[in-house]
Design a protein around this motif. Structure first.
Motif, PDB file in Angstrom:
ATOM      1  N   LYS A   6       0.741  -1.158  -0.089  1.00 63.46           N
ATOM      2  CA  LYS A   6       0.057  -0.019  -0.014  1.00 63.46           C
ATOM      3  C   LYS A   6       0.860   1.180  -0.099  1.00 63.46           C
ATOM      4  O   LYS A   6       0.613   2.158   0.699  1.00 63.46           O
ATOM      5  CB  LYS A   6      -1.101  -0.165   1.164  1.00 63.46           C
ATOM      6  CG  LYS A   6      -1.971  -1.221   1.253  1.00 63.46           C
ATOM      7  CD  LYS A   6      -2.794  -1.233   2.155  1.00 63.46           C
ATOM      8  CE  LYS A   6      -3.741  -2.315   2.283  1.00 63.46           C
ATOM      9  NZ  LYS A   6      -4.689  -2.386   3.387  1.00 63.46           N
ATOM     10  N   LEU A   7       1.850   1.195  -0.825  1.00 65.03           N
ATOM     11  CA  LEU A   7       2.814   2.245  -0.975  1.00 65.03           C
ATOM     12  C   LEU A   7       2.195   3.674  -1.734  1.00 65.03           C
ATOM     13  O   LEU A   7       1.978   3.164  -2.640  1.00 65.03           O
ATOM     14  CB  LEU A   7       4.058   1.869  -1.460  1.00 65.03           C
ATOM     15  CG  LEU A   7       5.158   2.732  -1.559  1.00 65.03           C
ATOM     16  CD1 LEU A   7       5.755   3.199  -0.104  1.00 65.03           C
ATOM     17  CD2 LEU A   7       6.448   2.322  -2.545  1.00 65.03           C
ATOM     18  N   SER A   8       2.295   4.728  -1.240  1.00 64.79           N
ATOM     19  CA  SER A   8       1.862   6.061  -1.730  1.00 64.79           C
ATOM     20  C   SER A   8       2.864   7.191  -1.489  1.00 64.79           C
ATOM     21  O   SER A   8       3.700   7.217  -0.514  1.00 64.79           O
ATOM     22  CB  SER A   8       0.363   6.575  -1.017  1.00 64.79           C
ATOM     23  OG  SER A   8      -0.436   5.393  -1.394  1.00 64.79           O
ATOM     24  N   LYS A   9       2.986   8.061  -2.610  1.00 65.23           N
ATOM     25  CA  LYS A   9       3.751   9.223  -2.478  1.00 65.23           C
ATOM     26  C   LYS A   9       2.939  10.248  -3.022  1.00 65.23           C
ATOM     27  O   LYS A   9       2.618  10.427  -4.312  1.00 65.23           O
ATOM     28  CB  LYS A   9       4.957   9.043  -2.995  1.00 65.23           C
ATOM     29  CG  LYS A   9       6.030  10.242  -3.020  1.00 65.23           C
ATOM     30  CD  LYS A   9       6.207  10.553  -1.474  1.00 65.23           C
ATOM     31  CE  LYS A   9       7.209  11.741  -1.438  1.00 65.23           C
ATOM     32  NZ  LYS A   9       7.198  12.352  -0.096  1.00 65.23           N
ATOM     33  N   HIS A  10       2.638  11.469  -2.411  1.00 68.23           N
ATOM     34  CA  HIS A  10       2.009  12.506  -2.883  1.00 68.23           C
ATOM     35  C   HIS A  10       2.977  13.819  -2.942  1.00 68.23           C
ATOM     36  O   HIS A  10       3.613  13.961  -2.187  1.00 68.23           O
ATOM     37  CB  HIS A  10       0.858  12.962  -1.985  1.00 68.23           C
ATOM     38  CG  HIS A  10      -0.168  11.579  -1.543  1.00 68.23           C
ATOM     39  ND1 HIS A  10      -0.506  10.652  -2.840  1.00 68.23           N
ATOM     40  CD2 HIS A  10      -0.618  11.233  -0.492  1.00 68.23           C
ATOM     41  CE1 HIS A  10      -1.387   9.682  -2.237  1.00 68.23           C
ATOM     42  NE2 HIS A  10      -1.612  10.019  -0.612  1.00 68.23           N
ATOM     43  N   ILE A  20       0.200   1.167  -4.243  1.00 68.95           N
ATOM     44  CA  ILE A  20       0.671   0.114  -4.747  1.00 68.95           C
ATOM     45  C   ILE A  20       1.320  -1.045  -3.843  1.00 68.95           C
ATOM     46  O   ILE A  20       1.809  -0.756  -2.970  1.00 68.95           O
ATOM     47  CB  ILE A  20       1.749   0.281  -5.894  1.00 68.95           C
ATOM     48  CG1 ILE A  20       2.895   0.825  -5.374  1.00 68.95           C
ATOM     49  CG2 ILE A  20       1.104   1.446  -7.129  1.00 68.95           C
ATOM     50  CD1 ILE A  20       4.127   0.894  -6.534  1.00 68.95           C
ATOM     51  N   SER A  21       1.057  -2.271  -4.446  1.00 67.65           N
ATOM     52  CA  SER A  21       1.591  -3.346  -3.519  1.00 67.65           C
ATOM     53  C   SER A  21       2.039  -4.623  -4.234  1.00 67.65           C
ATOM     54  O   SER A  21       1.558  -4.818  -5.639  1.00 67.65           O
ATOM     55  CB  SER A  21       0.665  -4.010  -2.622  1.00 67.65           C
ATOM     56  OG  SER A  21      -0.132  -3.068  -1.911  1.00 67.65           O
ATOM     57  N   PHE A  22       3.210  -4.987  -4.184  1.00 69.52           N
ATOM     58  CA  PHE A  22       3.901  -6.260  -4.878  1.00 69.52           C
ATOM     59  C   PHE A  22       4.840  -6.716  -4.171  1.00 69.52           C
ATOM     60  O   PHE A  22       5.521  -6.287  -3.123  1.00 69.52           O
ATOM     61  CB  PHE A  22       4.668  -5.675  -6.150  1.00 69.52           C
ATOM     62  CG  PHE A  22       5.653  -4.522  -6.172  1.00 69.52           C
ATOM     63  CD1 PHE A  22       6.920  -4.987  -6.040  1.00 69.52           C
ATOM     64  CD2 PHE A  22       5.488  -3.165  -6.446  1.00 69.52           C
ATOM     65  CE1 PHE A  22       7.869  -3.972  -6.149  1.00 69.52           C
ATOM     66  CE2 PHE A  22       6.290  -2.239  -6.052  1.00 69.52           C
ATOM     67  CZ  PHE A  22       7.667  -2.690  -6.136  1.00 69.52           C
ATOM     68  N   GLU A  23       5.412  -8.081  -4.473  1.00 70.21           N
ATOM     69  CA  GLU A  23       6.565  -8.414  -3.943  1.00 70.21           C
ATOM     70  C   GLU A  23       7.462  -8.910  -4.892  1.00 70.21           C
ATOM     71  O   GLU A  23       7.183  -9.205  -6.305  1.00 70.21           O
ATOM     72  CB  GLU A  23       6.074  -9.748  -3.301  1.00 70.21           C
ATOM     73  CG  GLU A  23       5.057  -9.568  -2.388  1.00 70.21           C
ATOM     74  CD  GLU A  23       4.718 -10.977  -1.333  1.00 70.21           C
ATOM     75  OE1 GLU A  23       5.035 -12.105  -2.256  1.00 70.21           O
ATOM     76  OE2 GLU A  23       4.195 -11.006  -0.155  1.00 70.21           O
ATOM     77  N   VAL A  24       8.854  -9.210  -4.582  1.00 68.57           N
ATOM     78  CA  VAL A  24       9.737  -9.583  -5.399  1.00 68.57           C
ATOM     79  C   VAL A  24      10.473 -10.680  -4.683  1.00 68.57           C
ATOM     80  O   VAL A  24      11.163 -10.537  -3.801  1.00 68.57           O
ATOM     81  CB  VAL A  24      10.890  -8.314  -5.889  1.00 68.57           C
ATOM     82  CG1 VAL A  24      11.923  -8.835  -6.662  1.00 68.57           C
ATOM     83  CG2 VAL A  24      10.063  -7.061  -6.208  1.00 68.57           C
ATOM     84  N   VAL A  25      10.574 -11.725  -5.349  1.00 69.02           N
ATOM     85  CA  VAL A  25      11.263 -13.041  -4.676  1.00 69.02           C
ATOM     86  C   VAL A  25      12.762 -12.960  -5.082  1.00 69.02           C
ATOM     87  O   VAL A  25      13.242 -12.344  -5.714  1.00 69.02           O
ATOM     88  CB  VAL A  25      10.731 -14.319  -5.258  1.00 69.02           C
ATOM     89  CG1 VAL A  25       9.175 -14.359  -4.988  1.00 69.02           C
ATOM     90  CG2 VAL A  25      11.007 -14.534  -6.726  1.00 69.02           C
ATOM     91  N   GLU A  26      13.293 -13.734  -4.145  1.00 67.30           N
ATOM     92  CA  GLU A  26      14.961 -13.677  -4.143  1.00 67.30           C
ATOM     93  C   GLU A  26      15.382 -14.187  -5.652  1.00 67.30           C
ATOM     94  O   GLU A  26      14.885 -14.958  -5.981  1.00 67.30           O
ATOM     95  CB  GLU A  26      15.337 -14.574  -3.113  1.00 67.30           C
ATOM     96  CG  GLU A  26      17.062 -14.569  -2.825  1.00 67.30           C
ATOM     97  CD  GLU A  26      17.485 -15.293  -1.772  1.00 67.30           C
ATOM     98  OE1 GLU A  26      18.520 -15.195  -1.342  1.00 67.30           O
ATOM     99  OE2 GLU A  26      16.879 -16.310  -1.285  1.00 67.30           O
ATOM    100  N   GLY A  56       2.555   3.666   3.507  1.00 68.02           N
ATOM    101  CA  GLY A  56       2.929   2.269   3.268  1.00 68.02           C
ATOM    102  C   GLY A  56       3.783   1.750   3.683  1.00 68.02           C
ATOM    103  O   GLY A  56       4.417   2.364   4.527  1.00 68.02           O
ATOM    104  N   MET A  57       4.401   0.525   3.514  1.00 58.26           N
ATOM    105  CA  MET A  57       5.479   0.021   4.177  1.00 58.26           C
ATOM    106  C   MET A  57       6.197  -0.879   3.142  1.00 58.26           C
ATOM    107  O   MET A  57       5.778  -1.406   2.233  1.00 58.26           O
ATOM    108  CB  MET A  57       4.965  -1.034   5.199  1.00 58.26           C
ATOM    109  CG  MET A  57       6.241  -1.784   6.059  1.00 58.26           C
ATOM    110  SD  MET A  57       5.472  -2.839   7.425  1.00 58.26           S
ATOM    111  CE  MET A  57       4.696  -4.008   6.617  1.00 58.26           C
ATOM    112  N   ILE A  58       7.454  -0.888   3.296  1.00 60.29           N
ATOM    113  CA  ILE A  58       8.620  -1.588   2.350  1.00 60.29           C
ATOM    114  C   ILE A  58       9.524  -2.181   3.328  1.00 60.29           C
ATOM    115  O   ILE A  58       9.916  -1.995   4.242  1.00 60.29           O
ATOM    116  CB  ILE A  58       9.448  -0.673   1.458  1.00 60.29           C
ATOM    117  CG1 ILE A  58       8.545   0.307   0.768  1.00 60.29           C
ATOM    118  CG2 ILE A  58      10.354  -1.450   0.691  1.00 60.29           C
ATOM    119  CD1 ILE A  58       9.363   1.312   0.098  1.00 60.29           C
ATOM    120  N   THR A  59       9.408  -3.711   3.056  1.00 61.59           N
ATOM    121  CA  THR A  59      10.539  -4.574   3.874  1.00 61.59           C
ATOM    122  C   THR A  59      11.346  -5.230   2.917  1.00 61.59           C
ATOM    123  O   THR A  59      10.960  -5.495   1.555  1.00 61.59           O
ATOM    124  CB  THR A  59       9.787  -5.685   4.531  1.00 61.59           C
ATOM    125  OG1 THR A  59       8.967  -6.631   3.617  1.00 61.59           O
ATOM    126  CG2 THR A  59       8.817  -5.109   5.386  1.00 61.59           C
TER     127      THR A  59
END
Length: 319
Positions: A6-10, A20-26, A56-59
């Protein structure tokens, strides 16, 4: 390896990135694709905190990126820019050594690692003593890549890394990029507006528009299972060449003739895309090439490969 939730930038009234949300695998290479202003570069810069998100959050590897300082975070992430971002008053060696020096590596370890990388990236040891403006565009981009890789970070972010190169140099660097073992061990997010580049280099593609993700999937999924008319329209002009890039020889294996391999003929892997396979016929000036899929090898001609491709294309169109 990387999770975006749920990443946002205004920027004032403008939603540059909108939930936006997505994942990237190793070890995956995810391409952020879209026209200028769609939010792809802003998304990339939020991952290494060059831009702070509005929400939003990024890990990365299960750790929230805001649980450490931006400086420490960036030392563990390789970052490659379109115009390489090299310091003009530093030599090539000094440019590459910046992060290891911050990490307090000893000089012998730095020298050994730099020597290893420049060999892999087809740079000369003599070029370590020169300044960036004495190198060609392609050489500068290799130095920028070496600087991003030198501390062996698990994650690599690339912002239009080949956009400033001419077509011939870019094609050569693409081939080197795909073959480089250093990159096969990395989790990569790359930004580009070049559709052909995205299809050639990406494991998956995240197509963005107006700050939102329109579709995320493999190149073949975007071509043959578009989420909506925007996706179809975005790919329409280059569709045939993109299909050559997206479809691999193994995908059409059952449509190729069961011929025996020929001795003294170059062998290819069926994991290669159709476009690269066709280019091999031109390069080797051969009527037939051996293609291996699993334990089976067949001698295939140029026309046979083209015919099988069109049969496969036709079958997908009727699904």
């Amino acid at each position: 390896m990387i999770t975006v939730e749920k990443l946002s930038k205004h920027f004032g009234e403008v939603n540059a990135v909108d939930g936006i949300s997505f994942e990237v695998v190793e070890h995956e290479n995810l391409i952020l694709l879209g026209t200028s202003g769609c939010g792809k570069t802003t998304t990339l810069k939020m991952i290494n905190r060059l831009i702070e998100p509005s929400s939003g959050m990024i890990t990365i590897d299960g750790k929230n990126i805001h649980d450490q300082s931006p400086e420490l975070l960036r030392r563990g992430i390789g970052y490659v820019l379109q115009n390489n971002g090299l310091f003009p008053h530093y030599t090539v060696a000094e440019n590459i050594a910046i992060v290891p020096q911050l990490l307090k590596w000893d000089s012998k370890r730095i020298e050994k690692r730099i020597a290893e990388l420049i060999d892999k990236l087809h740079l000369s040891p003599d070029q370590l003593k020169v300044y960036p403006n004495e190198l060609s565009g392609g050489q500068q981009q290799r130095v920028g890549l070496a600087r991003a890789l030198v501390a062996d970070p698990p994650v690599l972010l690339m912002d239009e890394p080949f956009g400033a190169l001419d077509n011939i140099t870019r094609s050569k660097i693409h081939a080197e990029f795909k073959a480089l073992d250093e990159l096969k061990r990395k989790t990569i997010i790359m930004v580009t507006h070049d559709v052909q580049e995205a299809f050639e280099l990406g494991d998956r593609i995240c197509l963005m528009d107006k700050g939102k993700i329109i579709q995320i999937g493999t190149p073949a999924e975007l071509l043959f299972k578009p989420a909506n008319d925007f996706v179809s329209s975005f790919l329409k002009e280059q569709r045939l060449q993109l299909e050559f890039r997206a479809i691999r020889i193994k995908d059409i294996w059952n449509l190729l003739p069961h011929t025996k391999e020929i001795t003294e003929v170059v062998s290819l892997s069926a994991n290669m895309d159709i476009w690269s396979g066709l280019e091999k016929f031109k390069y080797h000036q051969a009527d037939h090439l051996n293609i291996t899929h699993g334990k089976e090898t067949r001698a295939i001609g140029f026309e046979q490969l083209i015919t099988a491709f069109y049969k496969y294309q036709s079958s997908r169109a009727h699904e």
